[in-house]
Design an enzyme around this catalytic site. Structure first.
Site, PDB file in Angstrom:
ATOM      1  CG  HIS A 160      -0.994  -0.957   7.472  1.00 20.80           C
ATOM      2  ND1 HIS A 160      -1.203  -2.285   7.796  1.00 20.80           N
ATOM      3  CD2 HIS A 160      -2.044  -0.592   6.698  1.00 20.80           C
ATOM      4  CE1 HIS A 160      -2.324  -2.711   7.243  1.00 20.80           C
ATOM      5  NE2 HIS A 160      -2.858  -1.693   6.572  1.00 20.80           N
ATOM      6  CD  GLU A 236      -7.877   0.766   2.738  1.00 24.41           C
ATOM      7  OE1 GLU A 236      -8.147   1.626   1.881  1.00 24.41           O
ATOM      8  OE2 GLU A 236      -7.087  -0.180   2.538  1.00 24.41           O
TER       9      GLU A 236
END
Length: 355
Positions: A160, A236
């Site tokens: 990202h 994550e």
């Protein structure tokens, strides 16, 4: 972990197949299944191949100790070193099994009656049944890819773009923060590059469910004309009580634990998730992607640790890779997974689209 493995041949030699199952040693929960047909070969070759498949699965799950249970007296005695391996066809398989076993802290081998090995036996027979049917699909198990060699599943791994947390280099795990203005620009640049790579073809885009990855993935999906799907396994690491802290702050708060965490993938942060745990769920996510999109090119938008874990799977590397590999914001990496178990890492941490 426990590995139960079996193999069989209908004719000896004849149409053969193997099966293997990995279980949690404490709970008995099934962690992985493997099975496949082997063409024409012998019982002993099929049994050894089942052992290799089981040990490989345990290694992928980051097992530290493995108890192997098989109803093949031959394999158990030979792998325990009590019997010599005289047959030429078994020697390379035994060497492969020993090389896999060397990855673990401890491996034991136990003979069990066939009645106690029914799970692996069933998988082996399912593989032989599928192989015998000319119209059957390749032998597979849920969330796992097996079968014919051929076209790989190509994963375009995109980290990202920038967030306020990444500006200050803070641990950013489950905290749901959006992209900054620069992060949105990085996502747009990556999207433009991936659209060029797609060549007008709509590629699947699969992402972690957090806002920063969803925003990045949506930019890509808009550019290539497809929709975004989420996979929880791509989220994550949960950094627990270190969430939002800088490297220095976490080290000052928990100096001993933080130091061990930087060396030991099995060590979780306080109230968080170990890198080994992330690796195991990313392995499941990888298999889900291949099960859904086998042979296709897929854009995977995720975070540092899941992307490193996918690259680790592609390289067949140990957990030290996590501490030695750097991934920039909005960087692109590429890994291909083949149906026969091979893999190829094609690109790592490329940011040319940001210049």
């Amino acid at each position: 972990m426990i590995v139960e493995a079996d193999g069989g041949s209908r004719g000896n030699p004849g149409p053969a197949g193997y099966g293997a199952v990995v279980k949690d040693a404490e709970t008995g929960a099934i962690l992985a299944e493997r099975k496949d047909g082997l063409g024409i070969t012998t019982n002993n070759v099929a049994e050894y191949t089942g052992l290799v498949a089981g040990l490989t699965a345990a290694a992928e799950l980051a097992a530290s100790t493995v108890d192997v249970r098989m109803d093949s007296k031959l394999v158990v005695e030979q792998m325990s070193g009590r019997w010599k391996i005289k047959h030429a066809a078994l020697q390379p398989l035994a060497r492969q099994a020993k090389e896999l076993a060397a990855r673990f802290e401890r491996v034991s081998y136990e003979w069990i009656p066939r009645a106690q090995n029914t799970h692996a036996d069933r998988l082996a027979n399912e593989a032989m049944d599928a192989q015998a049917s000319p119209t059957a699909a390749p032998a597979t198990t849920p969330a796992r890819w097996t079968g014919a060699r051929g076209k790989p599943t190509r994963l375009l791994l995109l980290r990202h773009g920038q967030t306020e947390m990444s500006v200050d280099r803070r641990y950013s795990g489950r905290g749901d923060v959006p992209l900054t203005e620069l992060g949105r620009e990085q996502a747009a640049a990556a999207a433009k590059r991936l659209a060029t790579m797609a060549g007008g073809e709509p590629m699947p885009v699969v992402t972690s469910p957090l806002t920063r990855t969803l925003q990045t993935a949506q930019a890509v999906a808009d550019a290539i004309g497809t929709r975004v799907e989420t996979n929880q396994g791509l989220i994550e690491t949960d950094f627990g009580e270190w969430e939002g802290m800088t490297f220095r702050e976490a080290g000052e708060r928990d100096p001993d634990l933080h130091g061990r965490w930087l060396r030991d993938a099995s060590m979780p942060p306080p109230g968080g998730e170990s890198f080994d745990a992330v690796y195991r769920r990313v392995l499941v996510a990888r298999d889900e992607l291949i099960d859904a999109y086998g042979g296709q090119t897929v854009v995977v938008v995720s975070h540092v640790t899941p992307i490193k874990s996918l690259l680790r799977l592609g390289l067949d590397a140990g957990p030290s890779l996590l501490f030695r590999l750097h991934l920039d914001l909005a960087s692109l990496s590429i890994v291909e997974f083949y149906p026969d178990g091979n893999a190829s890492v094609r690109l790592v941490n490329d940011t040319c689209h940001l210049s």
